[in-house]
Design an enzyme around this catalytic site. Structure first.
Site, PDB file in Angstrom:
ATOM      1  N   GLY A 238      -2.645  -7.700 -76.013  1.00  0.00           N
ATOM      2  CA  GLY A 238      -3.475  -6.507 -75.959  1.00  0.00           C
ATOM      3  C   GLY A 238      -2.718  -5.231 -76.230  1.00  0.00           C
ATOM      4  CB  CYS A 239      -3.323  -1.800 -74.965  1.00  0.00           C
ATOM      5  SG  CYS A 239      -5.069  -1.644 -75.405  1.00  0.00           S
TER       6      CYS A 239
END
Length: 352
Positions: free
Chosen positions: A141-142
């Site tokens: 993810g981020c």
């Protein structure tokens, strides 16, 4: 490890919040979703939430409402290698290195899946050597930029590589999903498309500034994985975004900062520039409060969020680039990202 070159890339098309709201109202999806969904989307797209516009890999906003697995996969396949390549070329040019001087390539993404991996497509477009070590990191993810840097650091420290190309690329418009859940709707209104790349070297190159990776730390908390994640529905990625995220991000990031600063015999007051993944304005406010910072300290993260939206894993490359362009003061810089897992990472940089 030293950062020898840095590059970023976004699609050609930029869309304002107002344009997105108008397109949503005109779409079939507006009638398919309920009144609460209308209120949530209106609030995010018409009020000040720290984001003004986003770059999306779409010829028109009408395309964003074509939500089916084949369309989304095609969007990722067409745009992820291109964005990654464009960012990498800029990083290589800045490092004054030819593609064939790269010994390893580490590519991170969470918005699409390819087998063979995205790294092969990026290596092909850059004409990297056939014996380049290629790694694909997915599902982070981020937060992915710092694990990407950390693997690159290990490759350089092993003596196997002199130069590693680090790439994070996200086509968030290829992970579009809509339903009446507020978290899903907010997510659809926050994320933009983009790529960041860095050339990481064993010795300092002739870069504009000397940037050395000094120390890093990570924190993985699987008990909180449901607070922020992708789940699969109908063959597509559905983003789960909860109210806990700002608090979790600030708390985990602060723990990591304390750990690294204690090891370095330093204090947070020594930090001259904060290179922080934003997530959203509420996340920045939570970090500001937890760390005892002034809004000015997080100005680079706020500026990138305003101009590009949340770029997921690519975000911190843009923030680092903004700090360098602004000639931020030399000294200790703090680089931090968080994301799915729940995971958080931080690194201490020395910048001259």
């Amino acid at each position: 490890m030293f950062i020898s070159g840095l590059g970023t890339a976004v699609p050609a098309q930029r869309y304002s919040k107002a344009e997105c709201w108008s397109a949503f109202q005109a779409s079939d999806w507006f009638a398919r979703l309920g009144p609460r969904a209308h209120l949530v989307t209106n609030a995010v797209l018409t009020r000040d939430n720290g984001i003004e516009a986003r770059y999306l890999a779409l010829e028109s906003l009408d395309e964003v409402f074509q939500i089916d697995p084949d369309t989304l996969h095609k969007r990722f396949m067409e745009n992820a290698p291109l964005l990654a390549r464009n960012a990498a070329v800029k990083a290589l040019d800045q490092a004054r290195l030819a593609p064939r001087q790269i010994d390893a390539l580490v590519v991170s993404t969470c918005t699409g899946y390819l087998c063979p991996g995205l790294s092969g497509y990026v290596a092909e477009r850059l004409d990297l050597r056939s014996n380049v070590q290629a790694f694909d990191l997915v599902g982070q993810g981020c937060a992915a930029a710092l694990p990407n840097f950390n693997l690159s650091h290990a490759l350089l420290a092993s003596g196997q590589c002199r130069h590693v190309l680090s790439v994070c690329v996200e086509v968030c418009s290829a992970a579009m999903y809509l339903d009446d859940d507020p978290g899903v709707l907010i997510s659809a209104c926050l994320f933009g498309d983009g790529a960041g790349a860095a050339v990481l070297s064993h010795v300092s190159q002739e870069f504009a500034r000397r940037i050395e990776w000094l120390d890093n730390e990570s924190l993985l908390n699987p008990a909180q994985r449901n607070a922020l994640k992708f789940e699969s529905r109908q063959g597509m990625l559905r983003n789960v975004l909860t109210r806990q995220v700002p608090h979790l991000a600030a708390d985990h990031a602060h723990q990591i900062l304390d750990t690294v600063m204690r090891r370095a015999g330093r204090d947070a007051a020594d930090i001259k520039a904060w290179i922080v993944h934003a997530g959203g304005r509420d996340v920045l406010l939570a970090i500001e409060k937890k760390f005892g910072l002034d809004p000015h300290d997080l100005r680079y993260s706020a500026r990138i969020l305003h101009d590009y939206g949340n770029l997921s894993s690519a975000f911190v490359y843009f923030v680092l680039q903004a700090a360098l362009a602004d000639q931020a003061h030399a000294g200790a810089w703090w680089l931090s990202s968080f994301g799915a897992g729940f995971s958080c990472h931080g690194a201490l940089l020395a910048v001259e």
